[in-house]
Design an enzyme around this catalytic site. Structure first.
Site, PDB file in Angstrom:
ATOM      1  CB  SER A  26      45.592  37.587  36.712  1.00  0.00           C
ATOM      2  OG  SER A  26      46.588  37.213  37.084  1.00  0.00           O
ATOM      3  CE1 TYR A  70      44.282  32.121  35.094  1.00  0.00           C
ATOM      4  CE2 TYR A  70      45.830  33.865  36.070  1.00  0.00           C
ATOM      5  CZ  TYR A  70      44.578  33.032  36.062  1.00  0.00           C
ATOM      6  OH  TYR A  70      43.660  33.714  36.844  1.00  0.00           O
TER       7      TYR A  70
END
Length: 283
Positions: free
Chosen positions: A149, A172
């Site tokens: 990501s 995250y």
């Protein structure tokens, strides 16, 4: 011969979104694909199921099978690669796409929820890689792709354009940064055995059937969105070429390698960006 002819790929989180798109693209290039998700049927209000994804690939002439597993259950995942290998043979390509996030401020995330996130986002990809290694070594080559990501770095423009979202995705991003670092170590360890480990992250927001919240952003700022086919094309390159230890971004990789972004069925070129008019067409 198609790019992945004779290869078997195992893809987690493949009932919808990026995982499903990668499975479709790989199948179009001749791979036998085993799709994994936590259930065969519907999951709440989320669009797309594992059963539908497998049926779609088989109906289009590909070869696909489903493997249901709750990846957060350590016992259930202990022999997952062995079970997946029973469908089409040993796994040549492992795509670790399944992931989870905790929608809360970093200071408010409990140890229980933080451990759950790191378990699925870090431990599971590493464990499945360990399980797949014997088969890859026996066959003399293999590919491991870990989906990452842009949150591993501080976004220039936080997703959804808010301070709160940037803080939420920070936790995250920490888990994905850990996965990227571990992937680099695995890559350099395994490259001499022709087992190629890389990570791939979208460069922009990927517009999938489950990403309705970004449609307003896409209409106003098309450059902040990329088609899911971009991720699938980049994944195909990383799972078929001798590339080692990359922490790659989709659009950059596609351009660097001079690739054409193809439809998921591999039959036509689609380009590498969305126009504002394309957003509603994908709904």
């Amino acid at each position: 011969m198609k790019t992945l002819e004779g290869k078997t790929a195992f893809i987690t989180g493949a009932s919808r979104g990026i995982g499903r798109a990668i499975a479709q693209r790989f199948a179009a290039e001749g791979a036998n694909v085993v799709l994994c998700a936590s259930r065969l049927g519907a999951h709440g209000d989320l669009q797309g199921t594992l059963e539908e994804a497998v049926d779609e690939i088989n109906a289009s002439g590909g070869k696909a099978a489903a493997e249901v597993c709750n990846l957060l259950d350590e016992a259930a995942r202990a022999d997952l690669i062995q079970r997946a290998s029973q469908h089409f043979g040993p796994i040549d390509i492992l795509v670790n796409n399944a992931a989870t996030s905790v929608m809360n401020m970093p200071s408010l995330i409990s140890t229980k929820h933080r451990n759950r996130m790191f378990d699925l986002n870090v431990n599971v990809p590493v464990e499945l890689t360990q399980q797949a290694l014997p088969g890859m070594r026996e066959r003399g080559a293999g590919w491991v792709l870990n989906l990452s990501s842009a949150t591993t770095d501080q976004p220039v423009v936080p997703y959804r354009d808010s301070r709160e979202a940037a803080l939420v995705i920070g936790a995250y991003g920490a888990s994905k940064a850990a996965l990227a670092r571990y992937s680099e170590a695995l890559a350099h360890e395994l490259a001499p055995e022709k087992i190629y480990v890389n990570t791939l992250a979208p460069e922009a927001i990927v517009l999938t059937s489950g990403a309705d919240y970004v449609r307003d952003i896409a209409r106003k700022n098309p450059d902040m969105v990329e088609p899911v086919e971009m991720m699938a094309e980049a994944a195909l390159a990383l799972c078929s070429k001798s590339l080692v230890g990359l922490t790659a971004y989709s659009r950059q990789l596609v351009h660097m390698l001079g690739l054409e972004v193809m439809s998921l069925c591999g039959s036509e070129k689609i380009g590498d960006a969305f126009a504002a008019a394309d957003v509603d067409a994908t709904a």
